[in-house]
Design a protein around this motif. Structure first.
Motif, short mmCIF file in Angstrom:
data_model
loop_
_atom_site.label_atom_id
_atom_site.label_comp_id
_atom_site.label_asym_id
_atom_site.label_seq_id
_atom_site.Cartn_x
_atom_site.Cartn_y
_atom_site.Cartn_z
N TYR A 191 0.89 -1.40 -0.10
CA TYR A 191 0.22 0.04 0.04
C TYR A 191 0.78 1.14 -0.08
O TYR A 191 1.89 1.30 0.74
N SER A 208 -3.78 10.69 -5.36
CA SER A 208 -4.50 9.69 -6.26
C SER A 208 -3.99 9.89 -7.50
O SER A 208 -3.81 8.93 -8.39
N LYS A 263 -1.19 7.50 -7.49
CA LYS A 263 -1.48 6.37 -7.34
C LYS A 263 -1.97 5.81 -8.87
O LYS A 263 -1.75 4.52 -9.21
N ASN A 264 -2.86 6.66 -9.51
CA ASN A 264 -3.07 6.34 -11.01
C ASN A 264 -2.06 5.77 -11.78
O ASN A 264 -1.83 5.06 -12.48
N ARG A 276 -0.41 2.62 -10.81
CA ARG A 276 -1.39 1.58 -11.30
C ARG A 276 -1.12 1.40 -12.80
O ARG A 276 -1.29 0.14 -13.07
N ARG A 331 2.29 -0.54 -12.98
CA ARG A 331 2.50 -1.61 -11.77
C ARG A 331 3.49 -2.73 -12.20
O ARG A 331 4.20 -3.22 -11.26
N ASP A 373 1.29 -7.35 -5.49
CA ASP A 373 0.33 -6.35 -5.76
C ASP A 373 0.64 -4.95 -5.41
O ASP A 373 1.15 -5.11 -4.20
N ARG A 398 -1.04 -1.25 -4.23
CA ARG A 398 -2.26 -0.35 -4.24
C ARG A 398 -1.88 0.75 -3.67
O ARG A 398 -1.08 1.18 -2.90
#
Length: 87
Positions: free
Chosen positions: A50, A55, A58-59, A62, A65, A85, A87
């Motif tokens: 995490y 945001s 984070k995008n 992602r 990734r 993973d 997130r």
């Protein structure tokens, strides 16, 4: 009589400490996506990392990734068992 290899075999499957994984993951995120992340912003729990960033960041993480995880696995091959993973 047992050999020294038998006694040392239990150390063969050791995983890296959480602090090292967090530091290398922060470095991988910064190297791949150019987002400044410190190890204090990364938390690893049950195979999921995490990241506490905005945001928009984070995008971008992602989207990239797979490249970030590949970079992490290249630096720390044993981290495949700890981080699956982001997130």
């Amino acid at each position: 009589m047992k050999s020294a290899g038998d006694f040392l075999s239990k150390f063969h499957s050791l995983t890296p400490p959480n602090d090292a994984v967090r530091r290398h993951l922060a470095d991988a995120i910064q190297a791949v996506s150019s987002i400044p992340v410190t190890k204090t912003q990364v938390r690893v729990d049950r195979g999921v990392a995490y990241v506490q960033v905005s945001s928009i960041a984070k995008n971008k993480i992602r989207i990239e990734r797979r490249q970030i995880l590949d970079h992490l696995y290249e630096k720390m091959p044993k981290s495949k068992e700890l981080v699956r993973d982001i997130r």
